[in-house]
Design an enzyme around this catalytic site. Structure first.
Site, PDB file in Angstrom:
ATOM      1  N   GLY A  13       0.865  -1.290   0.032  1.00  0.00           N
ATOM      2  CA  GLY A  13       0.031  -0.211   0.079  1.00  0.00           C
ATOM      3  C   GLY A  13       0.688   1.145  -0.135  1.00  0.00           C
ATOM      4  N   ASN A  14       2.230   1.020   0.667  1.00  0.00           N
ATOM      5  CA  ASN A  14       2.970   2.249   0.596  1.00  0.00           C
ATOM      6  C   ASN A  14       3.296   2.640  -0.778  1.00  0.00           C
ATOM      7  OD1 ASN A  14       2.871   2.793   3.326  1.00  0.00           O
ATOM      8  ND2 ASN A  14       4.466   1.334   3.642  1.00  0.00           N
ATOM      9  N   LYS A 131      -3.477  -5.136  12.337  1.00  0.00           N
ATOM     10  CA  LYS A 131      -3.127  -4.788  11.081  1.00  0.00           C
ATOM     11  C   LYS A 131      -3.211  -3.303  11.049  1.00  0.00           C
ATOM     12  CE  LYS A 131      -2.397  -4.689   6.521  1.00  0.00           C
ATOM     13  NZ  LYS A 131      -1.146  -5.097   6.178  1.00  0.00           N
ATOM     14  N   LYS A 215      -2.275  -8.527   2.832  1.00  0.00           N
ATOM     15  CA  LYS A 215      -2.191  -8.739   1.240  1.00  0.00           C
ATOM     16  C   LYS A 215      -0.979  -9.859   1.115  1.00  0.00           C
ATOM     17  CE  LYS A 215       1.564  -6.261  -0.235  1.00  0.00           C
ATOM     18  NZ  LYS A 215       1.925  -5.790   0.977  1.00  0.00           N
ATOM     19  N   LYS A 277       5.710 -10.019   5.350  1.00  0.00           N
ATOM     20  CA  LYS A 277       6.272 -10.372   4.006  1.00  0.00           C
ATOM     21  C   LYS A 277       7.128 -11.591   4.223  1.00  0.00           C
ATOM     22  CE  LYS A 277       6.326  -5.353   3.022  1.00  0.00           C
ATOM     23  NZ  LYS A 277       4.876  -5.621   2.732  1.00  0.00           N
TER      24      LYS A 277
HETATM   25  N1  LIG Z   1      14.193  -6.126   9.481  1.00  0.00           N
HETATM   26  C1  LIG Z   1      13.288  -5.363   8.387  1.00  0.00           C
HETATM   27  N2  LIG Z   1      13.991  -5.065   7.192  1.00  0.00           N
HETATM   28  C2  LIG Z   1      13.561  -4.132   6.307  1.00  0.00           C
HETATM   29  N3  LIG Z   1      12.641  -3.402   6.536  1.00  0.00           N
HETATM   30  C3  LIG Z   1      11.902  -3.547   7.884  1.00  0.00           C
HETATM   31  C4  LIG Z   1      12.241  -4.445   8.665  1.00  0.00           C
HETATM   32  N4  LIG Z   1      11.359  -4.359   9.806  1.00  0.00           N
HETATM   33  C5  LIG Z   1      10.592  -3.400   9.525  1.00  0.00           C
HETATM   34  N5  LIG Z   1      10.705  -2.809   8.278  1.00  0.00           N
HETATM   35  C6  LIG Z   1      10.008  -1.917   7.494  1.00  0.00           C
HETATM   36  O1  LIG Z   1       8.969  -2.447   6.943  1.00  0.00           O
HETATM   37  C7  LIG Z   1       8.652  -1.564   5.838  1.00  0.00           C
HETATM   38  C8  LIG Z   1       7.844  -2.390   4.971  1.00  0.00           C
HETATM   39  O2  LIG Z   1       6.604  -2.595   5.359  1.00  0.00           O
HETATM   40  P1  LIG Z   1       5.525  -1.876   5.059  1.00  0.00           P
HETATM   41  O3  LIG Z   1       5.457  -0.379   5.610  1.00  0.00           O
HETATM   42  O4  LIG Z   1       4.414  -3.004   5.528  1.00  0.00           O
HETATM   43  O5  LIG Z   1       5.378  -2.089   3.557  1.00  0.00           O
HETATM   44  P2  LIG Z   1       4.266  -2.194   2.300  1.00  0.00           P
HETATM   45  O6  LIG Z   1       3.200  -0.865   2.283  1.00  0.00           O
HETATM   46  O7  LIG Z   1       5.052  -2.039   1.184  1.00  0.00           O
HETATM   47  O8  LIG Z   1       3.611  -3.600   2.436  1.00  0.00           O
HETATM   48  C9  LIG Z   1       9.941  -0.770   5.593  1.00  0.00           C
HETATM   49  O9  LIG Z   1       9.691   0.447   5.069  1.00  0.00           O
HETATM   50  C10 LIG Z   1      10.617  -0.701   6.724  1.00  0.00           C
HETATM   51  O10 LIG Z   1      10.686   0.550   7.500  1.00  0.00           O
HETATM   52  N1  LIG Z   2      -3.738  -4.909   3.354  1.00  0.00           N
HETATM   53  C1  LIG Z   2      -2.572  -4.862   3.341  1.00  0.00           C
HETATM   54  O1  LIG Z   2      -2.024  -5.579   3.597  1.00  0.00           O
HETATM   55  O2  LIG Z   2      -2.252  -3.507   3.074  1.00  0.00           O
HETATM   56  P1  LIG Z   2      -0.682  -2.943   2.992  1.00  0.00           P
HETATM   57  O3  LIG Z   2       0.192  -3.748   2.088  1.00  0.00           O
HETATM   58  O4  LIG Z   2      -0.963  -1.520   2.493  1.00  0.00           O
HETATM   59  O5  LIG Z   2      -0.365  -3.189   4.550  1.00  0.00           O
END
Ligand SMILES: Nc1ncnc2c1ncn2[C@@H]1O[C@H](COP(=O)(O)OP(=O)(O)O)[C@@H](O)[C@H]1O
Ligand SMILES: NC(=O)OP(=O)(O)O
Length: 328
Positions: A13-14, A131, A215, A277
């Site tokens: 989502g980012n 979440k 997701k 992830k």
């Molecule tokens: N061990 C890690 N390695 C890399 N990134 C990490 C870690 N732990 C936390 N993060 C954070 O996870 C973020 C990505 O996850 P998230 O914000 O949920 O992304 P997205 O919206 O792309 O799914 C990165 O921007 C980082 O700040």
């Molecule tokens: N639904 C969901 O997982 O959204 P983000 O990737 O933005 O966290």
């Protein structure tokens, strides 16, 4: 290991907001256009891509709008907000991808499927919100909303974020439609925001529930559904990192499932961001997927070629084969 042929690309989502988190329509359109340019490079290069996307920032913002306008127009439930984000994000992605493919002389049909995902009615996650959605606030601002009964958690450097229930996705219910589109050669966007969460009631009828699915978890179901060999999780960092945010931070390159599981158990990947992830990558590869890649949008092609990102392979493969790259 063979070249990736069919890849599920899961976009965070980012990746659909401005780097400062702004979710103004123009910022979202621009971010999605950038993401679709990278995806179009993969498709034009011959990789079969099935897309899914996050909706955390967007669905959280819809929730706020609902609440602020509740005295004027009836608020709608969270599953409806999720469905709305599938519509707007799916529409914007399809539009941008179609144009990006046309610019590359690689025009092909593109479609987004409104997708429902089955969850268990008695999933314990309904009473333990986890979440993160919507914007980041500082601790004082978050405290005001906590006092109103909302759940917020400290997300570290970027601040506090509201959390909502996120049950485990069990089954993608629109599997037949998705499979038919993919088989027909349509570049398909599906299960956005993890899918609209639904339960089956005691009469067998489906009913939407108040939750936002992860997701990355649903992307694993989607990748198995379309028989993808690769799950590519595209986010805003080029690698999963050990000791993230510390002076000892070390980006992970090619890593086996055993090694990655051990790092995860040691607490290297934050809950609600990198944690899901890593779990998705482990699940996909442990259940028959060839590889999972966690990387930044701009590194997607290099990640598929084994030159960038965190590349997760099955333990026996990793022991037999050489490490293809080391990002240090
Ligand atoms: N061990 C890690 N390695 C890399 N990134 C990490 C870690 N732990 C936390 N993060 C954070 O996870 C973020 C990505 O996850 P998230 O914000 O949920 O992304 P997205 O919206 O792309 O799914 C990165 O921007 C980082 O700040
Ligand atoms: N639904 C969901 O997982 O959204 P983000 O990737 O933005 O966290």
């Amino acid at each position: 290991m063979p070249e990736p042929r069919r890849v599920v690309v899961a976009l965070g989502g980012n990746a659909m907001t401005a780097p400062d988190g702004s979710a103004r329509p123009g910022d979202q359109r621009a971010a999605i256009a950038t993401a679709m340019d990278h995806v179009a490079d993969l498709v034009a290069g011959g990789t079969e891509v099935v897309l899914t996307h996050g909706n955390g920032p967007q669905v959280g913002n819809l929730l706020v709008k609902n609440e602020l306008a509740a005295h004027v127009v009836p608020p709608v439930p969270l599953d409806w907000c999720g469905a709305q984000t599938q519509g707007t994000i799916g529409f914007t992605m399809v539009d941008a991808l179609e144009q990006a493919l046309r610019r590359r002389g690689a025009a092909r049909p593109v479609a987004a499927v409104v997708t429902r995902t089955l969850v268990d009615a008695d999933d314990p996650a309904f009473t333990a919100p986890s979440k993160p959605v919507g914007r980041y606030l500082d601790a004082d601002e978050a405290a005001r909303f906590i006092a109103l009964g909302q759940n917020w958690v400290d997300q570290g450097r970027r601040g506090w974020r509201r959390v909502v229930p996120s049950p485990e996705p069990r089954e993608i219910l629109d599997a037949v439609a998705i499979g038919a589109l993919v088989a027909a050669g349509v570049t398909t966007v599906a299960a956005g925001g993890g899918g609209i969460p639904v339960i089956r009631d005691e009469h067998g009828a489906l009913r939407g529930v108040e939750a936002v699915l992860d997701k990355d978890r649903t992307a694993v179901l989607l990748a198995h559904l379309v028989r993808a060999d690769t799950l590519l999780i595209a986010t805003d960092v080029p690698n999963a990192v050990l000791g993230f945010g510390t002076p000892q931070a070390r980006p992970l390159g090619t890593v086996s499932t055993d090694e990655l599981a051990a790092y995860h158990a040691a607490g290297h990947f934050a809950r609600g961001s990198m944690g899901p992830k890593v779990e998705a990558a482990l699940r996909f590869v442990s259940h028959g997927g060839e590889r999972a890649v966690i990387t930044g949008l701009a590194q997607m092609a290099d990640g598929l070629a084994g030159r960038a990102g965190t590349i997760v392979t099955r333990s026996e493969t990793a022991r037999m084969g050489p490490t293809t790259h080391d990002p240090r």
